[in-house]
Scaffold this motif. Sequence first.
Motif, PDB file in Angstrom:
ATOM      1  N   GLU A 104      25.442  33.781  28.802  1.00  0.00           N
ATOM      2  CA  GLU A 104      25.568  34.713  29.922  1.00  0.00           C
ATOM      3  C   GLU A 104      26.896  35.459  29.886  1.00  0.00           C
ATOM      4  O   GLU A 104      26.965  36.652  30.196  1.00  0.00           O
ATOM      5  N   LEU A 105      27.957  34.767  29.473  1.00  0.00           N
ATOM      6  CA  LEU A 105      29.264  35.410  29.397  1.00  0.00           C
ATOM      7  C   LEU A 105      29.287  36.428  28.272  1.00  0.00           C
ATOM      8  O   LEU A 105      29.821  37.535  28.440  1.00  0.00           O
ATOM      9  N   TRP A 106      28.697  36.080  27.129  1.00  0.00           N
ATOM     10  CA  TRP A 106      28.688  37.028  26.019  1.00  0.00           C
ATOM     11  C   TRP A 106      27.874  38.275  26.367  1.00  0.00           C
ATOM     12  O   TRP A 106      28.269  39.398  26.040  1.00  0.00           O
ATOM     13  N   GLU A 107      26.738  38.091  27.035  1.00  0.00           N
ATOM     14  CA  GLU A 107      25.927  39.257  27.417  1.00  0.00           C
ATOM     15  C   GLU A 107      26.684  40.157  28.392  1.00  0.00           C
ATOM     16  O   GLU A 107      26.565  41.389  28.339  1.00  0.00           O
ATOM     17  N   LEU A 108      27.474  39.556  29.260  1.00  0.00           N
ATOM     18  CA  LEU A 108      28.291  40.340  30.190  1.00  0.00           C
ATOM     19  C   LEU A 108      29.356  41.133  29.437  1.00  0.00           C
ATOM     20  O   LEU A 108      29.594  42.317  29.721  1.00  0.00           O
ATOM     21  N   ILE A 109      29.997  40.497  28.449  1.00  0.00           N
ATOM     22  CA  ILE A 109      31.000  41.192  27.628  1.00  0.00           C
ATOM     23  C   ILE A 109      30.354  42.346  26.878  1.00  0.00           C
ATOM     24  O   ILE A 109      30.896  43.463  26.837  1.00  0.00           O
ATOM     25  N   GLN A 110      29.197  42.098  26.285  1.00  0.00           N
ATOM     26  CA  GLN A 110      28.488  43.156  25.557  1.00  0.00           C
ATOM     27  C   GLN A 110      28.174  44.350  26.463  1.00  0.00           C
ATOM     28  O   GLN A 110      28.347  45.509  26.064  1.00  0.00           O
ATOM     29  N   SER A 132      26.335  52.410  31.165  1.00  0.00           N
ATOM     30  CA  SER A 132      25.761  51.085  30.943  1.00  0.00           C
ATOM     31  C   SER A 132      26.676  49.963  31.416  1.00  0.00           C
ATOM     32  O   SER A 132      26.232  48.816  31.537  1.00  0.00           O
ATOM     33  N   ARG A 133      27.929  50.266  31.670  1.00  0.00           N
ATOM     34  CA  ARG A 133      28.883  49.237  32.073  1.00  0.00           C
ATOM     35  C   ARG A 133      28.773  48.938  33.574  1.00  0.00           C
ATOM     36  O   ARG A 133      28.329  49.775  34.353  1.00  0.00           O
ATOM     37  N   LEU A 134      29.203  47.741  33.925  1.00  0.00           N
ATOM     38  CA  LEU A 134      29.219  47.357  35.331  1.00  0.00           C
ATOM     39  C   LEU A 134      30.339  48.075  36.066  1.00  0.00           C
ATOM     40  O   LEU A 134      31.328  48.499  35.472  1.00  0.00           O
ATOM     41  N   ARG A 135      30.197  48.184  37.380  1.00  0.00           N
ATOM     42  CA  ARG A 135      31.306  48.629  38.211  1.00  0.00           C
ATOM     43  C   ARG A 135      32.268  47.463  38.415  1.00  0.00           C
ATOM     44  O   ARG A 135      31.912  46.304  38.210  1.00  0.00           O
ATOM     45  N   ALA A 136      33.488  47.790  38.845  1.00  0.00           N
ATOM     46  CA  ALA A 136      34.523  46.760  38.953  1.00  0.00           C
ATOM     47  C   ALA A 136      34.123  45.640  39.916  1.00  0.00           C
ATOM     48  O   ALA A 136      34.303  44.453  39.616  1.00  0.00           O
ATOM     49  N   ALA A 137      33.575  46.000  41.072  1.00  0.00           N
ATOM     50  CA  ALA A 137      33.183  44.981  42.042  1.00  0.00           C
ATOM     51  C   ALA A 137      32.064  44.098  41.491  1.00  0.00           C
ATOM     52  O   ALA A 137      32.058  42.875  41.692  1.00  0.00           O
ATOM     53  N   GLU A 138      31.117  44.702  40.770  1.00  0.00           N
ATOM     54  CA  GLU A 138      30.025  43.929  40.158  1.00  0.00           C
ATOM     55  C   GLU A 138      30.568  42.996  39.090  1.00  0.00           C
ATOM     56  O   GLU A 138      30.137  41.841  38.981  1.00  0.00           O
ATOM     57  N   LEU A 139      31.497  43.499  38.293  1.00  0.00           N
ATOM     58  CA  LEU A 139      32.085  42.667  37.245  1.00  0.00           C
ATOM     59  C   LEU A 139      32.805  41.468  37.849  1.00  0.00           C
ATOM     60  O   LEU A 139      32.637  40.329  37.383  1.00  0.00           O
ATOM     61  N   ALA A 140      33.599  41.687  38.891  1.00  0.00           N
ATOM     62  CA  ALA A 140      34.314  40.583  39.529  1.00  0.00           C
ATOM     63  C   ALA A 140      33.340  39.534  40.068  1.00  0.00           C
ATOM     64  O   ALA A 140      33.543  38.325  39.900  1.00  0.00           O
ATOM     65  N   SER A 141      32.263  40.001  40.701  1.00  0.00           N
ATOM     66  CA  SER A 141      31.286  39.077  41.268  1.00  0.00           C
ATOM     67  C   SER A 141      30.587  38.261  40.191  1.00  0.00           C
ATOM     68  O   SER A 141      30.436  37.035  40.322  1.00  0.00           O
ATOM     69  N   ARG A 142      30.158  38.925  39.131  1.00  0.00           N
ATOM     70  CA  ARG A 142      29.452  38.226  38.042  1.00  0.00           C
ATOM     71  C   ARG A 142      30.366  37.208  37.368  1.00  0.00           C
ATOM     72  O   ARG A 142      29.931  36.112  36.996  1.00  0.00           O
ATOM     73  N   LEU A 143      31.626  37.567  37.178  1.00  0.00           N
ATOM     74  CA  LEU A 143      32.555  36.637  36.540  1.00  0.00           C
ATOM     75  C   LEU A 143      32.805  35.419  37.415  1.00  0.00           C
ATOM     76  O   LEU A 143      32.876  34.281  36.916  1.00  0.00           O
ATOM     77  N   ARG A 144      32.931  35.626  38.710  1.00  0.00           N
ATOM     78  CA  ARG A 144      33.130  34.480  39.607  1.00  0.00           C
ATOM     79  C   ARG A 144      31.922  33.552  39.583  1.00  0.00           C
ATOM     80  O   ARG A 144      32.076  32.323  39.667  1.00  0.00           O
ATOM     81  N   GLU A 145      30.733  34.087  39.469  1.00  0.00           N
ATOM     82  CA  GLU A 145      29.529  33.258  39.394  1.00  0.00           C
ATOM     83  C   GLU A 145      29.524  32.372  38.152  1.00  0.00           C
ATOM     84  O   GLU A 145      28.925  31.291  38.150  1.00  0.00           O
ATOM     85  N   LEU A 146      30.183  32.831  37.085  1.00  0.00           N
ATOM     86  CA  LEU A 146      30.196  32.073  35.834  1.00  0.00           C
ATOM     87  C   LEU A 146      31.250  30.975  35.799  1.00  0.00           C
ATOM     88  O   LEU A 146      31.201  30.096  34.933  1.00  0.00           O
ATOM     89  N   LEU A 147      32.205  30.998  36.714  1.00  0.00           N
ATOM     90  CA  LEU A 147      33.327  30.060  36.655  1.00  0.00           C
ATOM     91  C   LEU A 147      32.891  28.592  36.639  1.00  0.00           C
ATOM     92  O   LEU A 147      33.419  27.806  35.840  1.00  0.00           O
TER      93      LEU A 147
END
Length: 426
Positions: free
Chosen positions: A242-248, A257-272
């Motif tokens: 999941e982390l690699w797919e997010l980086i890609q 195709s990239r996430l917005r900053a708020a979406e990126l922060a939220s997705r990363l927190r979910e992976l912690l």
Amino acid sequence: MARNIGSHYTVHRVLGRGSAGTVWLGDGPDGPVAIKLLREDLAADRDLAERFAHERHALLGLEHPNIVGVRDLIIADSGDTPDGQEVALVMDLVRGPDLRRHLERERRLAPREAVAITAAVANGLAVAHAAGIVHRDVKPENILLDTPEGGRVALLTDFGVAKLIDEPRHGGKGGVVGTPDYLAPEIVEGLPPRAAVDIYALVTVLYELLAGFTPFGGGHPGAVLRRQVTEKAAELPGIPRELWELIQQCLAKAPASRLRAAELASRLRELLPSLEGLPPLDIGDPEEDAAPEPVEAEEPIAALAAAGGGGGGAGRVAVPLVRGTAPDSERETHTRMRVPDAEELAGGAHGTARTIRTAGERRAGSARNAAAARRRRRLAVTAAALVCAAALGGWLLFSGGDSSDGGLGEPAGGPPRADVQLSQPA
């Protein structure tokens, strides 16, 4: 020796120097601050000073726990510059090192720490983007690690300087200004920078925190810029899918195709939670093509270095983001160069820029070198066969006129010799 800056601030000593100016430790009405004085030639540019003044409200209003605050903007008369003017940014002081120094000490960060830092910076970017401000120079040198009681906080600094200095008068039409390792493909292609360029740069930082190197770095800055446009980042082994797919997704060549900053922060927190306890990646240095020696960057532009001094005092303290004026021979930090044309960007391989190998794995040639070597071998074999065929054909031609043996050993006067057809390898 103390020096007054404007009517409210006094500077005491230099904390760091960059190609855009000097950072001083100073005092103001509310305590210790970091004051960035622009270079004399930049301060003497009335147009640039007007651009700073125009952005004053936006810069002063940019407040967030993950952003180094700008407290004041000073444009004042001074006898120290050719036109009697100085431009300075007054910023918060931050306790702790910048992320570059932390990464140099640790080599690689554990996935949870790397993701937590990235999520915090993404939070700050979300606020800036909502205010219509694009950072344009996200990199480890511009991320400070504050160390308050009970933990560590990542703060992003250098808002405003990259945009304000990189104007047509300074950058030139079609110029590329920035740090090649973190430049989004659309900037290399000459498109205007939008919020998505900060997402690309931030996830490049995340990749570097995990791997110890950037996905497209190494060699001449022009080669790095071409890889940003044409190549795909090599996958990092040992991190959750999941982390690699997010980086890609955030390293996609297409900004949309990239996430917005708020979406990126939220997705990363979910992976912690899934990253808890994972050690730093055990991988070797990247495999890359041989590259020419780096060339000196032309007209470098520096980051806004919110730097600090020793501990103590009511204010927060930081270490310099820019630790000297000598260029780093291993890393081009701020490069100004022309935009490559379409033919240059289209050229070369379209595979991964680097081949990731596990620690201790035998170093092998890159995929591009291997393919080129195979092509060269095929061409050499074909050429050798053609030379041999030509030599044999010449020998047959000339030996056919020898009357003593009728050519190929046939007795004189024997039946005519059939033509010999030589085949060439496909």
